[in-house]
Motif scaffolding. Structure first.
Motif, short mmCIF file in Angstrom:
data_model
loop_
_atom_site.label_atom_id
_atom_site.label_comp_id
_atom_site.label_asym_id
_atom_site.label_seq_id
_atom_site.Cartn_x
_atom_site.Cartn_y
_atom_site.Cartn_z
N LEU A 22 0.82 -1.21 0.00
CA LEU A 22 0.00 0.00 0.00
C LEU A 22 0.85 1.26 0.00
CD1 LEU A 22 -2.90 -1.01 2.40
CD2 LEU A 22 -3.05 -0.59 -0.06
N ARG A 23 1.95 1.23 0.71
CA ARG A 23 2.84 2.40 0.72
C ARG A 23 3.42 2.64 -0.67
NH1 ARG A 23 5.54 4.08 6.07
NH2 ARG A 23 6.51 5.40 4.52
N LEU A 24 3.71 1.56 -1.40
CA LEU A 24 4.26 1.72 -2.75
C LEU A 24 3.25 2.33 -3.72
CD1 LEU A 24 6.29 -1.59 -3.11
CD2 LEU A 24 7.21 0.73 -2.98
N ILE A 25 1.97 2.01 -3.54
CA ILE A 25 0.96 2.52 -4.48
C ILE A 25 0.23 3.74 -3.92
CG2 ILE A 25 0.67 0.32 -5.64
CD1 ILE A 25 -1.93 -0.08 -4.07
N LYS A 26 0.73 4.29 -2.84
CA LYS A 26 0.10 5.46 -2.24
C LYS A 26 0.15 6.66 -3.16
CE LYS A 26 2.22 7.73 0.96
NZ LYS A 26 2.85 8.22 2.16
N ASP A 27 1.27 6.88 -3.82
CA ASP A 27 1.46 8.07 -4.65
C ASP A 27 1.48 7.79 -6.15
OD1 ASP A 27 1.64 9.81 -2.44
OD2 ASP A 27 3.72 9.19 -2.13
N GLN A 28 1.57 6.51 -6.53
CA GLN A 28 1.59 6.16 -7.95
C GLN A 28 1.00 4.78 -8.14
OE1 GLN A 28 5.54 5.60 -9.53
NE2 GLN A 28 6.32 4.77 -7.63
N SER A 29 0.33 4.56 -9.25
CA SER A 29 -0.22 3.24 -9.52
C SER A 29 0.87 2.38 -10.15
CB SER A 29 -1.45 3.33 -10.41
OG SER A 29 -1.13 3.92 -11.64
N LEU A 30 0.88 1.10 -9.78
CA LEU A 30 1.90 0.17 -10.27
C LEU A 30 1.24 -1.14 -10.68
CD1 LEU A 30 4.61 0.71 -7.50
CD2 LEU A 30 4.74 1.50 -9.87
N CYS A 31 1.90 -1.86 -11.58
CA CYS A 31 1.41 -3.17 -12.01
C CYS A 31 2.04 -4.26 -11.13
CB CYS A 31 1.72 -3.41 -13.48
SG CYS A 31 3.48 -3.54 -13.85
N VAL A 32 1.55 -5.48 -11.28
CA VAL A 32 2.03 -6.60 -10.47
C VAL A 32 3.53 -6.80 -10.60
CG1 VAL A 32 1.90 -9.11 -10.19
CG2 VAL A 32 -0.19 -7.79 -10.47
N GLY A 33 4.05 -6.73 -11.83
CA GLY A 33 5.49 -6.95 -12.03
C GLY A 33 6.33 -5.93 -11.29
N ALA A 34 5.95 -4.67 -11.36
CA ALA A 34 6.70 -3.62 -10.67
C ALA A 34 6.62 -3.79 -9.16
CB ALA A 34 6.18 -2.24 -11.07
N LEU A 35 5.45 -4.16 -8.68
CA LEU A 35 5.28 -4.39 -7.24
C LEU A 35 6.13 -5.57 -6.78
CD1 LEU A 35 1.46 -3.77 -6.95
CD2 LEU A 35 3.25 -2.44 -5.80
N ALA A 36 6.13 -6.65 -7.57
CA ALA A 36 6.91 -7.84 -7.21
C ALA A 36 8.39 -7.50 -7.12
CB ALA A 36 6.68 -8.95 -8.24
N LYS A 37 8.88 -6.75 -8.09
CA LYS A 37 10.29 -6.38 -8.10
C LYS A 37 10.65 -5.53 -6.88
CE LYS A 37 13.82 -4.39 -11.06
NZ LYS A 37 14.11 -3.79 -12.37
N ARG A 38 9.82 -4.55 -6.58
CA ARG A 38 10.10 -3.65 -5.45
C ARG A 38 9.93 -4.33 -4.10
NH1 ARG A 38 7.51 1.89 -7.93
NH2 ARG A 38 9.05 2.06 -9.58
N LEU A 39 9.02 -5.28 -4.02
CA LEU A 39 8.80 -5.98 -2.76
C LEU A 39 9.73 -7.18 -2.58
CD1 LEU A 39 4.89 -5.91 -2.70
CD2 LEU A 39 6.42 -4.64 -1.17
N GLY A 40 10.32 -7.64 -3.67
CA GLY A 40 11.21 -8.80 -3.60
C GLY A 40 10.46 -10.11 -3.40
#
Length: 113
Positions: A22-40
């Motif tokens: 939720l913190r990652l998508i608070k200011d910008q929308s992201l797709c599953v791939g980008a979220l997976a990469k950033r969350l590890g």
């Protein structure tokens, strides 16, 4: 907000990975791939967390071309915070301000030590 809805959202937010997401998508929308990469974590794991967040109406999906992008549903978060404040005798945002998400994270969504 009904107590069952309040409890459902609270339970959903009891998982650290979901808070980080939720913190990652608070200011910008992201797709599953980008979220997976950033969350590890794997895209499959991200999809499972998104499914739970969506069931609690905490995220808003948006189709962009071939991909779904996700953003936080700030309206629901605000209602939840306000309901918690009312239930436990505090005015929303008065005393705690930015301490809603107390874990400090870097740009990759990792804990800062």
């Amino acid at each position: 907000m009904h107590p069952l809805e309040l409890a459902k959202i609270s339970k959903c937010l009891s998982v650290e990975t979901r808070i980080r997401l939720l913190r990652l998508i608070k200011d910008q929308s992201l797709c599953v791939g980008a979220l997976a990469k950033r969350l590890g974590i794997t895209p499959g794991a991200v999809s499972q967390h998104l499914r739970v967040l969506k069931a609690a109406d905490l995220i808003i999906p948006e189709k962009r071309g071939y991909f779904m992008h996700y953003q936080i549903n700030q309206r629901v978060i605000d209602r939840w915070v306000c309901s918690l404040s009312q239930a436990f005798g505090r005015e929303a945002g008065r005393e705690y301000g930015e301490r809603i998400f107390p874990i400090s994270l870097d740009s990759k969504g990792e804990k800062n030590v």
